[in-house]
Design a protein around this motif. Structure first.
Motif, short mmCIF file in Angstrom:
data_model
loop_
_atom_site.label_atom_id
_atom_site.label_comp_id
_atom_site.label_asym_id
_atom_site.label_seq_id
_atom_site.Cartn_x
_atom_site.Cartn_y
_atom_site.Cartn_z
N ALA A 70 -1.76 -14.87 1.15
CA ALA A 70 -3.00 -13.96 -0.01
C ALA A 70 -2.96 -15.28 -0.93
CB ALA A 70 -1.95 -13.16 -1.08
N ASP B 292 -2.52 -8.06 0.73
CA ASP B 292 -2.32 -8.21 -0.83
C ASP B 292 -1.54 -8.90 -1.58
OD1 ASP B 292 -4.54 -6.56 -0.97
OD2 ASP B 292 -3.59 -4.52 -1.10
N THR B 293 -1.35 -9.36 -2.49
CA THR B 293 -1.13 -10.38 -3.02
C THR B 293 0.64 -9.88 -3.27
OG1 THR B 293 -1.13 -9.91 -5.77
CG2 THR B 293 -2.25 -11.86 -4.56
#
Ligand code: SAH
Ligand code: SF4
Ligand code: F3S
Length: 444
Positions: A13, A42-43
């Motif tokens: 990410a 996603d982070t």
């Protein structure tokens, strides 16, 4: 650096902060990772998190450190693992190895070295030190993969760095000296972006209007890009008053694809403060320059940047800024409280302004800027203009796009993202417009 070797990351990410050039760099780093076979995540799920940071004000820098802690915590909560963390961008350049000491991150990579990211990831996975803040003479651009996913409004970096050394600013230290990318490299990338779906290109540079390739200046480059069929709009940002040539001003009159918008930061309306800032233009020379711009393109939307509370700024100096704003009538602008930056001359100046004073001045400044933005928007009421559709709106059937003057426009339409539609502006709010599409008239 982490002592124990890690596994090579499979997902990544990238989170970018700061200016548009950082957004461009962030996209390029994402493309690099994709080309390495990593998949986006996603982070909270990613094996590798790249924080592409901004150093311009203290708040921006401090945010990096709080983000690192939070991202680690989120990852541990979600999957019990510890992601590989890379700090890129201007904080990486300014603080280098200090970040590793302070936050125990795996990789530090400066804005001129991020083409080496794959190598740094491999090093970090082996448990080796992975720090690169070099500013190589040959540019990173040649070493980057070609662009893949492109939105209708794409950024294209044409110039980097700054030699102006305004006394408050870190950019000359974090981005290095002014360098222009070569003509052909830019034209090729522009064509590739248009082939990949871009309809609007924003040419980026810390001092974009200082771009040159021997005798050719930015207006020559814009004239060349104007020839690309399929490209509908051209913008550029950020410009410095001293590099605003008559050729570029005339381009706003002569080149239809060049949008009627100019971001030209002034910072202050007081000559005394402008001198202390080392801005190398005066209030009067700035105003006379804008007169020439408006003469060439009467409907142009003007934008600027302002700093309140620069060391030694008196109430009288501040009023000079307010009166300059009254004279110009900006369509939009950014304003900031002065933030002392380590290593810059202004940080050591006497007479630093108290925070409460800065707050109060910022409020008055923003009230004036908001008033002018609302007035500018109100003047577009009833006008017919083109809108480039960028994304879906919140309501069913609603889309959002930009006017030529960079205002957000909401409209109900069947048009798709990337379409240019002719719109009558039916409502003007302080921050956006609403319009009605002229059906079926499509504009190019
Ligand atoms: N190259 C551009 C933009 C530089 S950074 C230019 O010269 O205009 C964007 C804006 O951040 C600047 O225009 C300035 O208004 C603001 N800025 C830069 N350094 C700052 C500081 N130390 N404190 C507060 N604002 C700052
Ligand atoms: Fe910073 Fe001044 Fe350069 Fe802009 S012109 S990047 S404000 S030093
Ligand atoms: Fe910030 Fe660096 Fe851009 S300091 S504003 S990310 S050039």
């Amino acid at each position: 650096m982490k002592p124990a070797p890690q596994k090579l990351p499979r997902t990544f990410a990238v989170k970018s902060f700061g200016c548009q050039m950082n957004m461009y760099d962030g996209d390029r780093m994402a493309e690099l990772m994709l080309a390495q076979g990593l998949t986006p995540a996603d982070t909270a799920d990613a094996d590798l998190i790249v924080l592409n940071t901004c150093h311009i004000r203290e708040k921006a820098t401090e945010k990096v450190y709080s983000d690192i802690g939070r991202l680690r915590k989120d990852a541990r909560k979600k999957h019990g693992g510890d992601p590989m963390i890379a700090i890129a961008g201007c904080v990486a350049q300014a603080e280098g190895a200090e970040i590793v000491t302070r936050a125990n991150v795996d990789i530090v990579v400066g804005p001129q070295a991020y083409h080496n990211l794959p190598e740094l990831v491999a090093k970090a996975a082996r448990g080796e030190s992975a720090l690169d803040t070099g500013m190589p003479v040959e540019t990173k651009f040649g070493a980057l993969p070609s662009r893949r996913r492109v939105p209708p409004c794409a950024f294209l970096t044409v110039q980097e760095g700054c030699d102006k050394f305004c006394t408050y600013c870190v950019v000359p230290y974090t981005r290095g000296a002014e360098v222009s990318r070569g003509w052909q490299q830019i034209v090729d990338e522009a064509k590739a972006l248009v082939d990949a779906g871009a309809r609007e290109l924003t040419l980026l540079g810390q001092n974009v209007n200082a771009w040159s390739d021997g005798p050719r200046g930015l207006h020559h480059l814009i004239a060349e890009l104007d020839k690309i069929s399929g490209l509908a709009r051209i913008r550029y940002t950020t410009s410095h008053p001293n590099d605003m040539t008559q050729g570029l001003i005339d381009a706003h009159r002569d080149i239809e694809k060049l949008m009627p918008f100019l971001h030209l930061p002034v910072q202050s309306g007081s000559d005394r403060i402008l001198k202390a800032m080392n801005r190398s233009h005066s209030r009067d020379s700035y105003l006379r320059l804008l007169e020439r711009v408006v003469a060439a393109r009467p409907d142009i939307a003007l934008s600027g940047d302002f700093i309140v509370g620069f060391p030694g700024e008196t109430e009288a100096d501040f009023r000079d800024t307010l009166s300059l704003i009254d004279e110009v009538g900006y369509a939009q602008a950014f304003s900031f409280k002065y933030s002392p930056r380590p290593g810059t001359p202004a940080a050591g100046m006497d007479d630093q302004i108290a925070p409460e004073e800065m707050d109060e001045r910022l409020q008055r400044l923003q009230a004036a800027l908001n008033r002018d933005q609302a007035a500018f928007n109100a003047r577009t009421l009833g006008r017919r203009c083109s809108v480039l559709i960028e994304r879906k709106g919140k309501l069913p059937g609603q889309m959002l796009g930009k006017s030529p003057w960079l205002q957000s426009v909401h409209l109900l339409t069947d048009a798709a993202i990337g379409d240019l539609v002719a719109v009558d502006i039916a409502r003007a709010d302080p921050n956006s417009l609403s319009g009605v599409q002229r059906i079926p008239e499509l504009v190019s």
